[in-house]
Design a protein around this motif. Structure first.
Motif, PDB file in Angstrom:
ATOM      1  N   SER A  10       0.845  -1.191   0.000  1.00  0.00           N
ATOM      2  CA  SER A  10       0.000   0.000   0.000  1.00  0.00           C
ATOM      3  C   SER A  10       0.886   1.248   0.000  1.00  0.00           C
ATOM      4  O   SER A  10       2.101   1.162   0.159  1.00  0.00           O
ATOM      5  N   PHE A  11       0.263   2.368  -0.185  1.00  0.00           N
ATOM      6  CA  PHE A  11       1.005   3.625  -0.322  1.00  0.00           C
ATOM      7  C   PHE A  11       0.517   4.655   0.697  1.00  0.00           C
ATOM      8  O   PHE A  11      -0.603   4.564   1.203  1.00  0.00           O
ATOM      9  N   PHE A  12       1.391   5.596   0.992  1.00  0.00           N
ATOM     10  CA  PHE A  12       1.028   6.693   1.893  1.00  0.00           C
ATOM     11  C   PHE A  12       1.318   7.981   1.141  1.00  0.00           C
ATOM     12  O   PHE A  12       2.461   8.269   0.786  1.00  0.00           O
ATOM     13  N   LYS A  27      -3.228  13.435  -9.761  1.00  0.00           N
ATOM     14  CA  LYS A  27      -2.054  12.659  -9.356  1.00  0.00           C
ATOM     15  C   LYS A  27      -2.495  11.282  -8.860  1.00  0.00           C
ATOM     16  O   LYS A  27      -1.881  10.262  -9.194  1.00  0.00           O
ATOM     17  N   LEU A  28      -3.569  11.246  -8.083  1.00  0.00           N
ATOM     18  CA  LEU A  28      -4.006   9.964  -7.530  1.00  0.00           C
ATOM     19  C   LEU A  28      -4.594   9.068  -8.610  1.00  0.00           C
ATOM     20  O   LEU A  28      -4.421   7.853  -8.601  1.00  0.00           O
ATOM     21  N   ARG A  29      -5.258   9.685  -9.586  1.00  0.00           N
ATOM     22  CA  ARG A  29      -5.747   8.878 -10.716  1.00  0.00           C
ATOM     23  C   ARG A  29      -4.565   8.358 -11.532  1.00  0.00           C
ATOM     24  O   ARG A  29      -4.591   7.237 -12.041  1.00  0.00           O
ATOM     25  N   ALA A  30      -3.520   9.168 -11.616  1.00  0.00           N
ATOM     26  CA  ALA A  30      -2.322   8.727 -12.339  1.00  0.00           C
ATOM     27  C   ALA A  30      -1.659   7.557 -11.601  1.00  0.00           C
ATOM     28  O   ALA A  30      -1.238   6.571 -12.215  1.00  0.00           O
ATOM     29  N   PHE A  31      -1.594   7.666 -10.287  1.00  0.00           N
ATOM     30  CA  PHE A  31      -1.053   6.569  -9.466  1.00  0.00           C
ATOM     31  C   PHE A  31      -1.789   5.268  -9.787  1.00  0.00           C
ATOM     32  O   PHE A  31      -1.197   4.225 -10.038  1.00  0.00           O
ATOM     33  N   LYS A  80      -8.230  -7.529  -7.922  1.00  0.00           N
ATOM     34  CA  LYS A  80      -8.177  -7.093  -6.525  1.00  0.00           C
ATOM     35  C   LYS A  80      -6.740  -6.856  -6.061  1.00  0.00           C
ATOM     36  O   LYS A  80      -6.450  -5.945  -5.300  1.00  0.00           O
ATOM     37  N   GLN A  81      -5.852  -7.740  -6.549  1.00  0.00           N
ATOM     38  CA  GLN A  81      -4.451  -7.611  -6.138  1.00  0.00           C
ATOM     39  C   GLN A  81      -3.727  -6.491  -6.877  1.00  0.00           C
ATOM     40  O   GLN A  81      -2.610  -6.151  -6.543  1.00  0.00           O
ATOM     41  N   ARG A  82      -4.395  -5.925  -7.880  1.00  0.00           N
ATOM     42  CA  ARG A  82      -3.761  -4.860  -8.665  1.00  0.00           C
ATOM     43  C   ARG A  82      -4.175  -3.485  -8.185  1.00  0.00           C
ATOM     44  O   ARG A  82      -3.692  -2.481  -8.668  1.00  0.00           O
ATOM     45  N   ARG A  83      -5.090  -3.436  -7.246  1.00  0.00           N
ATOM     46  CA  ARG A  83      -5.627  -2.153  -6.827  1.00  0.00           C
ATOM     47  C   ARG A  83      -4.565  -1.266  -6.159  1.00  0.00           C
ATOM     48  O   ARG A  83      -3.769  -1.750  -5.368  1.00  0.00           O
ATOM     49  N   PHE A  84      -4.600  -0.004  -6.512  1.00  0.00           N
ATOM     50  CA  PHE A  84      -3.719   0.962  -5.850  1.00  0.00           C
ATOM     51  C   PHE A  84      -4.384   1.365  -4.537  1.00  0.00           C
ATOM     52  O   PHE A  84      -5.384   2.073  -4.515  1.00  0.00           O
ATOM     53  N   ARG A  85      -3.867   0.841  -3.444  1.00  0.00           N
ATOM     54  CA  ARG A  85      -4.467   1.111  -2.135  1.00  0.00           C
ATOM     55  C   ARG A  85      -3.595   2.130  -1.402  1.00  0.00           C
ATOM     56  O   ARG A  85      -2.387   1.972  -1.332  1.00  0.00           O
ATOM     57  N   TYR A  86      -4.236   3.169  -0.877  1.00  0.00           N
ATOM     58  CA  TYR A  86      -3.408   4.176  -0.209  1.00  0.00           C
ATOM     59  C   TYR A  86      -4.107   4.838   0.969  1.00  0.00           C
ATOM     60  O   TYR A  86      -5.327   4.903   1.051  1.00  0.00           O
ATOM     61  N   GLY A  87      -3.303   5.293   1.878  1.00  0.00           N
ATOM     62  CA  GLY A  87      -3.760   6.122   2.983  1.00  0.00           C
ATOM     63  C   GLY A  87      -3.177   7.522   2.803  1.00  0.00           C
ATOM     64  O   GLY A  87      -2.246   7.718   2.028  1.00  0.00           O
ATOM     65  N   ASN A 128     -12.869   6.425  -7.810  1.00  0.00           N
ATOM     66  CA  ASN A 128     -11.907   5.424  -8.286  1.00  0.00           C
ATOM     67  C   ASN A 128     -10.494   5.651  -7.762  1.00  0.00           C
ATOM     68  O   ASN A 128      -9.625   4.807  -7.943  1.00  0.00           O
ATOM     69  N   ALA A 129     -10.275   6.798  -7.174  1.00  0.00           N
ATOM     70  CA  ALA A 129      -8.940   7.068  -6.632  1.00  0.00           C
ATOM     71  C   ALA A 129      -9.084   7.567  -5.194  1.00  0.00           C
ATOM     72  O   ALA A 129      -8.360   8.440  -4.742  1.00  0.00           O
ATOM     73  N   ARG A 130     -10.037   6.993  -4.486  1.00  0.00           N
ATOM     74  CA  ARG A 130     -10.314   7.473  -3.118  1.00  0.00           C
ATOM     75  C   ARG A 130      -9.409   6.770  -2.112  1.00  0.00           C
ATOM     76  O   ARG A 130      -9.089   5.586  -2.245  1.00  0.00           O
ATOM     77  N   ALA A 131      -9.014   7.510  -1.079  1.00  0.00           N
ATOM     78  CA  ALA A 131      -8.141   6.958  -0.047  1.00  0.00           C
ATOM     79  C   ALA A 131      -8.857   5.883   0.766  1.00  0.00           C
ATOM     80  O   ALA A 131     -10.073   5.938   0.956  1.00  0.00           O
TER      81      ALA A 131
END
Lengths: 665, 331
Positions: A216-218, A231-235, A253-260, A292-295
């Motif tokens: 995951s990302f911060f 930027k988050l959509r680009a991520f 599911k395993q490809r999802r960009f997950r971030y806090g 689609n790019a929500r934290a």
């Protein structure tokens, strides 16, 4: 609102907190949870983050300041007293000592009777960005990457719901990164870590997609919230492509960009601090508006962080912002608001193109570790940050209340007797040390020795570091002991400072010319060039301010001696003498300014250099500033001081005064 | 402060420097950096005291040079550790470039030479290569005399491989060139004749493997021969400052060269000859060949510097004064 409207589940709501002691922090956590917070975000103090026990000389003044001190399993147990770990989602901002703090967490779960398989949460565990910003690294990059990959490999099998690493672009932005740089360096870091896990052979190829799925990302969100949304959509897009192409992950599911997220703290102002409220809210929109790019998790800073430590009420206000957005507005009732917008799509593509180019540049240098070791990445960040500071100075970048509309009525928010901030209990450090020493005296030393020997063997031999660390936690090993064994095996590292950036693009201005003239004139009168030592004493690694003063000082004609972070008062005093500087500038952001200044003055006296003038910059409350000024400090600079030319002029004035030269007009 | 009691008393300052007192060292270096006429006179006085009180020619002055990024500072740090283990005290003058626009500089080499704060056996002074001020020269040579008086090993570390850096190292007892593996620079330096100066060559970063070995072989073929200095075969070594390999061998090679130089009159004469050449360069830099012509030309100046028994610094100062005098020879 109709009963049938389907709302999305809100993100996890946290507040980054912890201070004084495990007990005090536990009370704070339980209070926050009762107010509707849905997860915990633990702030550790600097000794814990950099692997020192509370009674280590380097820890003096730092214990319980920027977070909670955790010396051993007893502290960790007290921190989660009456908080069932199987029901909690805990984020720990911990990096160099991440395997250790996770080991303590697991050992406490065992004591609570909780199966580690049920644990949910996050260890930040991204040491690479610590070399670039924040500075709580200990070991060289090679061993650090190994510890990171050990933790990842261990949790994927044994704590499957854990997020073993939060790759951080947050701190890159704080260090000056543009959105493009944030994307490029965070994703390059992810590549380095995932490649290392793959190549370590600790995870089978079949299980590797599960590893990718746990990364995951911060992320940071600044005030330019449209660009930040992009930027988050680009991520999202870049990560999805990357993990498919590079690692062959097919499961969606395993490809999802997950971030806090923690929204930007760097941009919060000390002047008219109430304006920070609207800044924080707008920044929160950047990470929530686009479904689609929500934290996945959000923590908001308090409005008064540029003034000092926030009080419980300030943190509550930040939590309420999230609750109002999630619960009162209709945001969570809609699909993605931006899909199909050509404006957004164009901006996203622009960011992706820039980031891909920079990623290629990093790959060509051999990857993120090499690009960090050579100083390349840090230099690029310092360049961007310097550009930003110059734009603020020139007024090209507007900051309301700072470089425009600076007139203000008196604020009732800061008028109270506490000046609108919290004071840490000075007794906390002494209590913590006493408790630690009692703990050490009462444990089974033989068990400790055996566990540490096993730790050393694993570090040397290459076995996964986690099982023996958990055994150390159970045995009552301390944070300092665990870290020291690894220091002995891996060595300590000093990162490039990045301040050797090129002079090209330097902007000349009348104000700058005047500063240079003053520096030159004073140099001539004193017979040699003005020399300034910039020192960062203590454990705090936030070096952006020090770096900017160093670069500006060089531009102004000073000879600058700067050795980076984490220096002892003795080291700074001796370096100042050896280098024959005219002035010592200290930068302290951890709140330990009073103790550190006292120590440095004592060291200067010991070596016969008491006459050297001292100045200090940092997050320093007004009361403390007054105290420092009466204790021999010549000037105190805070985030309010944005006019760098004025700062430079003041340095010249101080040097003139302390050398008996008349003041310049 | 700029001129505390210690600096005002050059004899006492010299004694304290020879004893290795850190405060005195710092003040002496500050004094030698100081361009005010009164300070120059004090400095000349101080250096005379320093020399008079010091029979023989102790110490070992080592020049470390090489292209940027070759790892000179980390290599210096590794050498410091070896020398400290051998009980030797070390003083370092680390030279960084300064900004041609503002004259300002970032002196970052200390960072890579980090030593224990409480080790009295190591002293590092950073210097900016102050271009428009008449060159680094004006400070680095007299400062090296201070380091030599106070430490067993004195080191000058210079960035880059321009002619000036070579000049600086030429005035040292031993010059060590640090090569960067695979950069191709080494061959260029070879062509430029720069590699004829060093007494020891070392390829750093041998942990890079094949690339480092190739550079080593390139240098090896060209330099496996006697140095123009005579009686010395230039060793071409391989080391890694970060991995800590080859450092002892490098330290040994440097020491061996110092032993070859011997002691007494021969060493003294050599040092004086080297320093005289260097002073000549400085005069040319400050006053041009016209200025040197006013003094009777290169050979005359060298002869004068070599023959007289007064301190070279005083002679440099007196030659400068001759040229600077109003209505003097330098129009």
């Amino acid at each position: 609102m109709s009963e049938t409207v389907k709302r999305d589940r809100p993100w996890l709501m946290r507040t980054y907190s912890g201070h004084s002691s495990a007990k005090a922090s536990n009370e704070l956590y339980r209070m926050n949870l009762s107010k509707g917070q849905t997860g915990l975000s633990v702030a550790f103090d600097l000794p814990t983050q950099t692997g020192y026990d509370s009674d280590h000389p380097l820890a003096r003044g730092e214990v319980g300041k920027v977070g909670v001190p955790i010396d051993h399993i007893g502290d960790m147990e007290a921190l989660f007293d009456q908080i069932p770990l199987d029901q909690m989602n805990t984020s720990m901002t911990i990096n160099a000592t991440a395997p250790w703090l996770l080991a303590l967490y697991v050992a406490v779960a065992e004591r609570q009777g909780v199966d580690p398989k049920q644990l949910q949460g996050t260890t930040q565990n991204d040491v690479l960005k610590e070399y670039l910003s924040r500075g709580t690294y200990i070991y060289p990059p090679g061993p650090s990457v190994r510890l990171t990959t050990d933790l990842i490999s261990y949790t994927v099998e044994n704590i499957p719901k854990w997020n073993p690493t939060n790759i951080c672009s947050y701190h890159l932005q704080e260090a000056g990164a543009t959105p493009t740089q944030e994307l490029a360096y965070a994703l390059s870091t992810a590549i380095t870590i995932l490649d290392a896990v793959r190549d370590s052979g600790q995870v089978t190829p079949q299980r590797f997609p599960a590893v990718v799925g746990r990364i995951s990302f911060f992320v940071n969100a600044g005030i330019r919230f449209v660009e930040e949304t992009c930027k988050l959509r680009a991520f999202n897009e870049m990560w999805d492509k990357l993990v498919q192409e590079r690692y062959g992950v097919s499961d969606e599911k395993q490809r999802r960009f997950r971030y806090g997220v923690q929204v930007n703290s760097l941009g919060l102002t000390e002047s008219q601090p109430e304006n920070n409220v609207q800044r924080i809210v707008l920044e929160m929109l950047a990470v929530t508006l686009s479904k689609n790019a929500r934290a996945r998790a959000i923590q908001l800073p308090a409005w008064n962080e540029a003034l000092g430590l926030p009080r419980p009420w300030d943190q509550q206000w930040a939590l309420r912002m999230q609750q109002v957005l999630a619960l009162e507005t209709d945001l969570l009732e809609y699909g993605d608001l931006f899909d199909g917008s050509p404006v957004i799509a164009a901006k996203v593509q622009e960011l992706i193109a820039g980031a891909e180019a920079e990623m290629t540049s990093v790959q060509e240098q051999g990857g993120m570790v090499q690009a960090i070791e050579s100083g390349y990445v840090k230099r690029e960040l310092v360049k961007s940050h310097t550009r930003r500071i110059r734009d603020i100075e020139s007024g090209d970048l507007k900051i309301v209340g700072v470089n425009c509309y600076t007139q203000t009525a008196e604020s009732p928010l800061t008028a109270g007797t506490d000046s609108g901030i919290m004071k840490v209990d000075v007794q906390a450090e002494r209590d913590q040390i006493a408790a630690l020493q009692a703990f050490r005296a009462n444990r089974d030393q033989a068990q400790v020795d055996v566990s540490l020997a096993a730790l050393r063997a694993a570090a040397l031999g290459g076995d996964n570091i986690m099982p023996c660390s958990i055994a150390c936690a159970r045995a009552g090993v301390t944070t300092g002991e665990w870290s020291e064994v690894l220091r002995e095996v891996f060595g300590e590292y000093r990162a490039p400072t990045g301040i050797d950036i090129a002079m090209a693009g330097q902007v000349g201005s009348a104000a700058m010319d005047e500063v240079r003239a003053r520096v030159r004139r004073t140099s001539e009168e004193l017979g040699r060039p003005l020399r300034l030592l910039i020192g960062k004493p203590g454990l705090d690694g936030h070096s952006n301010g020090a770096e900017q003063i160093a670069v500006k000082g060089r531009d102004a004609g000073f000879e600058i001696v700067y050795e980076g972070i984490r220096l002892t008062p003795a080291h700074i005093a001796r370096a100042a003498q050896e280098e024959g500087v005219h002035l010592i500038g200290l930068s302290v952001l951890s709140g330990s300014h009073l103790e550190l200044v006292e120590d440095i003055r004592a060291e200067l006296a010991t070596i016969g250099a008491s006459e050297l003038p001292l100045i200090i910059g940092g997050i320093i409350p007004e009361d403390d500033a007054r105290q420092l000024l009466t204790h021999g400090v010549q000037a105190v600079f805070t985030p309010k001081d944005v006019d760098m030319n004025a700062i430079m002029n003041k340095l010249v004035d101080i040097i003139r005064r302390s050398n008996g030269l008349e003041a310049l007009a | 402060m700029e001129q505390p009691a210690l600096t005002a008393d050059p004899a006492r300052l010299a004694t304290a420097v020879r004893r290795g007192e850190r405060r005195a060292l710092a003040e002496a270096l500050n004094l030698l950096d100081d361009r005010r006429p009164a300070s120059r006179r004090l400095a000349a006085d101080f250096l005379r005291h320093l020399q008079e009180g010091q029979p023989g020619d102790p110490g070992h002055l080592i020049g470390m040079t090489g292209p940027p990024g070759a790892g000179k500072s980390t290599l210096t740090a590794a050498l410091i550790a070896v020398w400290r283990r051998r009980g030797l005290r070390v003083g370092v003058l680390a030279v960084d470039p300064s900004s041609p626009i503002s004259g300002g500089a970032l002196l970052g080499d200390r960072l890579r030479m980090k030593t224990s704060a409480d080790d009295d056996g190591v002293f590092i002074r950073s210097l900016a290569c102050r271009g428009e001020f008449g060159g680094l020269s004006a400070e680095v040579w007299p400062m090296s005399l201070v380091m030599l008086a106070a430490f067993d090993v004195a080191m000058i570390e210079t960035v880059g491989v321009g002619q000036r850096e070579i000049d600086i190292s030429r005035m040292c007892d031993t010059t060590c060139f640090v090569a960067q593996p695979g950069s191709g620079d080494s061959v260029q330096f070879l062509k430029a004749g720069i590699l004829e100066v060093p007494h020891v060559l070392v390829v750093n970063k041998e942990d890079m493997g094949a690339v480092a070995r190739r550079t080593l072989s390139e240098l090896g073929t060209a330099l496996g021969r006697a140095h123009t200095d005579g009686n010395w075969e230039v060793p071409v070594l391989s080391a890694s400052a970060t991995a800590g390999t080859g450092i002892d061998a490098l330290a040994d090679a440097l020491t061996r060269h110092r032993e070859v130089l011997g002691a007494g009159d021969r060493l003294r004469a050599r040092r004086r000859r080297y320093q005289a050449h260097w002073i000549l360069k400085r005069l040319q830099e400050e006053f041009g060949s016209h200025g040197v012509g006013q003094l009777g030309g290169e050979q005359a100046v060298l002869q004068q510097l070599a023959s007289r028994d007064t301190s070279l610094f005083e002679q440099l100062e007196s030659l400068r004064q001759t040229l600077l005098q109003p209505g003097g020879k330098h129009a």
